[in-house]
Design an enzyme around this catalytic site. Structure first.
Site, short mmCIF file in Angstrom:
data_model
loop_
_atom_site.label_atom_id
_atom_site.label_comp_id
_atom_site.label_asym_id
_atom_site.label_seq_id
_atom_site.Cartn_x
_atom_site.Cartn_y
_atom_site.Cartn_z
N SER A 124 0.87 -1.19 0.00
CA SER A 124 0.00 0.00 0.00
C SER A 124 0.90 1.23 0.00
CB SER A 124 -0.85 0.00 1.27
OG SER A 124 -1.46 1.26 1.47
N TYR A 133 -0.56 -1.46 10.51
CA TYR A 133 -0.90 -1.66 9.09
C TYR A 133 0.22 -1.10 8.20
CZ TYR A 133 -3.43 -1.45 4.66
OH TYR A 133 -3.80 -1.61 3.34
N1 LIG Z 1 -8.80 -0.75 -0.84
C1 LIG Z 1 -7.78 0.06 -0.59
O1 LIG Z 1 -7.93 1.30 -0.50
C2 LIG Z 1 -6.40 -0.51 -0.45
C3 LIG Z 1 -5.30 0.39 -0.56
C4 LIG Z 1 -4.01 -0.11 -0.45
C5 LIG Z 1 -3.81 -1.45 -0.26
N2 LIG Z 1 -4.87 -2.30 -0.14
C6 LIG Z 1 -4.57 -3.73 0.08
O2 LIG Z 1 -5.14 -4.47 -0.97
C7 LIG Z 1 -5.39 -5.81 -0.54
C8 LIG Z 1 -6.80 -6.22 -0.96
O3 LIG Z 1 -7.71 -5.37 -0.28
P1 LIG Z 1 -9.12 -4.96 -0.90
O4 LIG Z 1 -9.19 -3.47 -0.77
O5 LIG Z 1 -9.35 -5.58 -2.19
O6 LIG Z 1 -10.07 -5.57 0.25
P2 LIG Z 1 -11.49 -6.34 0.22
O7 LIG Z 1 -12.34 -5.84 -0.89
O8 LIG Z 1 -11.99 -6.23 1.62
O9 LIG Z 1 -11.08 -7.87 -0.09
C9 LIG Z 1 -10.31 -8.60 0.83
C10 LIG Z 1 -10.15 -10.03 0.34
O10 LIG Z 1 -9.24 -10.72 1.24
C11 LIG Z 1 -9.87 -11.90 1.76
N3 LIG Z 1 -9.36 -12.12 3.13
C12 LIG Z 1 -9.41 -11.26 4.18
N4 LIG Z 1 -8.88 -11.83 5.27
C13 LIG Z 1 -8.48 -13.08 4.91
C14 LIG Z 1 -7.88 -14.17 5.61
N5 LIG Z 1 -7.63 -14.11 6.93
N6 LIG Z 1 -7.60 -15.32 4.93
C15 LIG Z 1 -7.89 -15.40 3.61
N7 LIG Z 1 -8.46 -14.41 2.89
C16 LIG Z 1 -8.77 -13.27 3.54
C17 LIG Z 1 -11.38 -11.59 1.69
O11 LIG Z 1 -12.20 -12.75 1.62
P3 LIG Z 1 -12.83 -13.48 2.95
O12 LIG Z 1 -13.37 -12.39 3.82
O13 LIG Z 1 -13.85 -14.44 2.43
O14 LIG Z 1 -11.67 -14.20 3.58
C18 LIG Z 1 -11.44 -10.83 0.36
O15 LIG Z 1 -11.44 -11.75 -0.73
C19 LIG Z 1 -5.14 -5.81 0.97
O16 LIG Z 1 -3.87 -6.39 1.24
C20 LIG Z 1 -5.16 -4.34 1.35
O17 LIG Z 1 -4.37 -4.09 2.50
C21 LIG Z 1 -6.15 -1.87 -0.25
#
Ligand SMILES: NC(=O)c1ccc[n+]([C@@H]2O[C@H](COP(=O)([O-])OP(=O)(O)OC[C@H]3O[C@@H](n4cnc5c(N)ncnc54)[C@H](OP(=O)(O)O)[C@@H]3O)[C@@H](O)[C@H]2O)c1
Length: 259
Positions: free
Chosen positions: A143, A153
């Site tokens: 991130s 985080y």
């Molecule tokens: N959205 C943002 O603004 C942003 C910015 C920078 C970085 N990121 C990073 O991008 C990545 C993806 O985030 P996203 O924004 O796409 O989030 P999201 O829409 O909430 O999706 C999260 C995914 O991770 C899975 N997950 C969560 N905890 C898990 C666990 N303990 N074991 C296995 N799977 C798990 C969830 O499925 P289940 O709940 O079914 O397990 C879901 O498929 C993360 O690493 C986040 O830190 C996001």
């Protein structure tokens, strides 16, 4: 035909990776905790022409969950004979909607387990086979928070960037690549799940997951060790790298409840 394994492949950035890889003819292995949702997403991707979608329910905050996915990456146990994984996307993750002092030590530890321990273990499981086959890629989703001090985080994401840069250097010349992906605010379920208030985040700061994935794959093909999608975030992260630490700490403290 190549195979991509995506953790957190049922929502947000992970699902956008899955759709992009399916569209370019890759086989998919999707990992997440919610098995009903895994099945539904697999069905949706098959309906959109995905060649082959495997689902692997696992909780990556646990040793057993990591071991199950690591076995698939090594082609061991039930995965013996399965197509080898050419692309690993360590994407599963979550944020905490509160600062370190309001957080429980269990939540902080789970965050470290999912972001750091699972990323390290799965990368360690995937690399030997990729190096032997002289091809493969590991994308670790960090991130832009990695570049500012903002709780566990940010510290975990900074670890992912440093780790990925180090692995990228170690595998250079082997036919294998490793890259950290550093998105800024992206429209996904992330903020809602963590109950993070986003109403005051300006529109220009938001990215969409499909654009993040396209930028990541462009940067991977160019051989970059770190990908920062979006011109606005390239400028902001450059500024944060050169600004005195005292300033970035003060700016981040004013938003510390967001992570
Ligand atoms: N959205 C943002 O603004 C942003 C910015 C920078 C970085 N990121 C990073 O991008 C990545 C993806 O985030 P996203 O924004 O796409 O989030 P999201 O829409 O909430 O999706 C999260 C995914 O991770 C899975 N997950 C969560 N905890 C898990 C666990 N303990 N074991 C296995 N799977 C798990 C969830 O499925 P289940 O709940 O079914 O397990 C879901 O498929 C993360 O690493 C986040 O830190 C996001």
């Amino acid at each position: 035909m190549t195979t991509a394994l995506i953790t957190g492949g049922t929502a947000g950035i992970g699902k956008a990776f899955a759709a992009e890889f399916a569209g370019s003819g890759h086989r998919l292995v999707l990992v997440a905790r919610d098995s009903a949702r895994l099945d539904a997403v697999a069905e949706e991707l098959r309906g959109r022409g995905a060649a082959h979608v495997e689902t692997l329910p696992a909780d990556l905050s646990t040793t057993e969950g990591c071991a199950k996915v690591a076995a698939r990456l090594r082609g061991e146990g039930e995965s013996e004979g399965a197509p080898p994984v050419d692309i690993l996307v360590n994407n599963a993750g979550f944020g905490l909607g509160h600062g370190f002092l309001e957080s429980s030590v269990e939540d902080e530890e789970t965050l470290i387990d999912v972001h750091i321990r699972a990323t390290m273990r799965l990368t360690h499981a995937a690399l030997p086979g990729m190096i032997e086959r002289r091809r493969g890629s590991v994308i670790n989703v960090a991130s832009v928070a990695a570049f500012v001090p903002r709780g566990t985080y940010s510290a975990a994401k900074a670890w992912i960037v440093s780790f990925s840069e180090s692995v990228a250097a170690e595998v250079r010349g082997s036919g294998v690549r490793c890259m950290a992906l550093c998105p800024g605010f992206t429209h996904t379920e992330f903020h809602q799940r963590a109950e993070i208030e986003t109403s005051d985040i300006p529109r220009w700061m938001w990215l969409n997951a499909d654009d993040v994935v396209k930028a990541a794959l462009r940067d991977l093909n160019r051989g970059l060790p770190v990908s920062i999608p979006g011109a606005q975030y390239k400028v902001l992260t450059a500024a944060s790298r050169y600004a005195p630490r005292a300033i970035t700490t003060r700016v981040s403290r004013s938003r510390s409840k967001r992570w």
